[in-house]
Design a protein around this motif. Structure first.
Motif, short mmCIF file in Angstrom:
data_model
loop_
_atom_site.label_atom_id
_atom_site.label_comp_id
_atom_site.label_asym_id
_atom_site.label_seq_id
_atom_site.Cartn_x
_atom_site.Cartn_y
_atom_site.Cartn_z
N UNK A 60 44.13 31.09 80.37
CA UNK A 60 43.89 31.00 81.81
C UNK A 60 44.21 29.60 82.33
N UNK A 61 43.86 28.57 81.56
CA UNK A 61 44.17 27.20 81.98
C UNK A 61 45.67 27.00 82.11
N UNK A 62 46.42 27.54 81.17
CA UNK A 62 47.89 27.43 81.22
C UNK A 62 48.46 28.18 82.42
N UNK A 63 47.92 29.37 82.70
CA UNK A 63 48.39 30.15 83.84
C UNK A 63 48.12 29.42 85.16
N UNK A 95 48.90 26.23 66.24
CA UNK A 95 49.16 25.41 67.44
C UNK A 95 50.18 26.05 68.40
N UNK A 96 51.29 26.64 67.93
CA UNK A 96 52.24 27.23 68.89
C UNK A 96 51.70 28.42 69.66
N UNK A 97 50.57 28.99 69.22
CA UNK A 97 50.07 30.22 69.84
C UNK A 97 48.78 30.03 70.64
N UNK A 98 48.35 28.80 70.83
CA UNK A 98 47.04 28.57 71.45
C UNK A 98 46.99 29.05 72.91
N UNK A 99 48.15 29.18 73.58
CA UNK A 99 48.16 29.61 74.97
C UNK A 99 48.37 31.11 75.12
N UNK A 151 50.13 26.06 89.74
CA UNK A 151 49.97 24.84 90.54
C UNK A 151 51.15 23.89 90.38
N UNK A 152 52.03 24.18 89.43
CA UNK A 152 53.17 23.29 89.20
C UNK A 152 52.86 22.15 88.25
N UNK A 153 51.78 22.24 87.48
CA UNK A 153 51.42 21.20 86.52
C UNK A 153 51.84 21.64 85.11
N UNK A 154 51.86 20.68 84.20
CA UNK A 154 52.26 20.96 82.81
C UNK A 154 51.07 20.67 81.90
N UNK A 155 50.70 21.66 81.10
CA UNK A 155 49.59 21.53 80.15
C UNK A 155 50.13 21.67 78.74
N UNK A 156 49.88 20.68 77.90
CA UNK A 156 50.31 20.72 76.50
C UNK A 156 49.12 20.38 75.61
N UNK A 157 49.20 20.84 74.36
CA UNK A 157 48.14 20.61 73.37
C UNK A 157 48.75 19.99 72.12
N UNK A 158 48.16 18.90 71.68
CA UNK A 158 48.53 18.29 70.40
C UNK A 158 47.28 18.20 69.54
N UNK A 159 47.45 18.44 68.25
CA UNK A 159 46.26 18.43 67.38
C UNK A 159 46.64 18.12 65.95
N UNK A 160 45.67 17.57 65.25
CA UNK A 160 45.79 17.32 63.82
C UNK A 160 44.55 17.89 63.15
N UNK A 161 44.76 18.77 62.21
CA UNK A 161 43.64 19.47 61.58
C UNK A 161 42.68 18.48 60.96
N UNK A 162 41.42 18.57 61.36
CA UNK A 162 40.38 17.71 60.83
C UNK A 162 40.20 16.41 61.58
#
Length: 360
Positions: A322-325, A296-300, A330-341
């Motif tokens: 690319x989405x993060x860049x 998860x910490x490396x997805x970007x 654009x000045x927006x914040x993109x975050x990812x949260x996930x739970x395996x399965x």
């Protein structure tokens, strides 16, 4: 030109000034001699001239000896064929001006190396992406070629394919062409990202309409893999419609990619919230296989595919990067949260001041 001549030429104005001062003093001595004969002799005047010139010569010699190493290093730097090393050769500055110049050259050299390293990393990143992109584009081409060969072999054998076979073939070809189209679009956006500020146009955009268009673009994939999208809420945000469509397309594509392997119907929820401070938030939640905690910490990171990407074999590791860049520009914040399965949630936060950060 030798360093001595360069040294003397730079101090020509001082020499002229000293000679002028000596001339004025001699003139005053001669005036005093004419007013008071015998007070000042010619020998005294010549002694003053010789002593002044000697003191000047001694000062020039000592000052040149003191700065000789600096001139030697300067000459070596000018004759150096490697421009990168030339700037760091000048280390023996004596005067405050020379020391400041040496410091300036070192700072310029450091900044140049940093900029050069940045461009080299970008070039390596681009080359690696191109090679990986070509590799991924070969896969759908190979599959399409195999299907065509099957049809040709069937025609040569005199048998016509059944309707079910044709439907299966059509669905497979559509999926592969969509993969190629998605890959081409990603390649195009990667090239455009370098000149982002020339292409972006910030304006107020309805996020619910943008999300609906992005979902419709993936309608066939969702139907094929029993994924049911749902959009809740309405909000507007200051953003670039074209770039944000690309970001949403990447997020939806990832959600479909990592949800299709799970059996049964899956939901793809898109929730849009208008916040009290004038900002807005978009959440995209899938019911896919999720992301491992250590990934998860490396997805970007560029080209990072993680365990899921290696298992599916479809991931390039560039979509989320690319989405993060794009969001950062654009000045927006993109975050990812996930739970395996259990699935993954991508959250987009649109700040009210995003328009002022364009191109940062």
């Amino acid at each position: 030109m030798s360093s001595i001549l360069l040294y003397l030429r730079d101090r020509l104005l001082y020499l002229v000034l000293i000679i002028g001062v000596i001339g004025i003093c001699v003139t005053l001595y001669l005036l005093e001699k004419s007013r008071y004969p015998g007070l000042v002799t010619e020998g005294t005047i010549w002694y003053f001239i010789e002593l002044s010139l000697l003191a000047t010569a001694i000062w020039l010699c000592l000052d040149y000896i003191r700065q000789r190493s600096y001139f030697k290093q300067l000459k070596e730097a000018l004759s150096q064929s490697d421009e990168l090393k030339a700037a760091v050769l000048i280390q023996s500055g004596v005067t405050a001006e020379q020391k400041q110049m040496a410091t300036l050259l070192r700072e310029q050299h450091r900044a140049y190396l940093n900029e050069l390293g940045r461009y080299r990393r970008q070039q390596e990143l681009h080359n690696h992406f191109v090679m990986q992109w070509v590799h991924h584009m070969k896969t759908p081409l190979s599959i399409m070629d195999l299907h065509l060969q099957d049809l040709l072999q069937g025609e040569q054998a005199g048998s016509s394919p059944s309707i079910d076979k044709l439907k299966e073939l059509r669905g497979s070809l559509q999926e592969e062409t969509e993969r190629m189209s998605s890959g081409l679009d990603m390649m195009l956006q990667t090239a455009r990202l370098e000149k982002f500020e020339l292409d972006a146009q910030m304006r107020s955009v309805p996020l619910h309409e943008l999300a609906r268009k992005a979902v419709n673009a993936h309608k066939r994939l969702c139907i094929r893999h029993s994924i049911f999208p749902r959009i809740d809420g309405e909000a507007w945000a200051e953003t670039d419609e074209k770039w944000m469509s690309f970001v949403l397309s990447q997020l939806i594509s990832n959600a479909v990619k990592y949800s299709k392997s799970k059996p049964g119907g899956k939901q793809l929820k898109i929730r849009i919230h208008a916040l009290d401070n004038g900002s807005s938030r978009l959440e995209l939640t899938d019911e896919g296989i999720g992301i491992a905690p250590h990934d998860l910490p490396r997805v970007f990171e560029p080209f990072f595919t993680g365990e899921n990407g290696r298992l599916s074999g479809e991931s390039t590791g560039m979509g989320l990067y690319l989405a993060k860049q794009v969001c950062a520009k654009l000045g927006h914040v993109l975050t990812i949260k996930s739970e395996l399965g259990s699935g993954t949630t991508a959250e987009l936060y649109f700040q009210t001041s995003g328009i002022h950060q364009l191109g940062d």
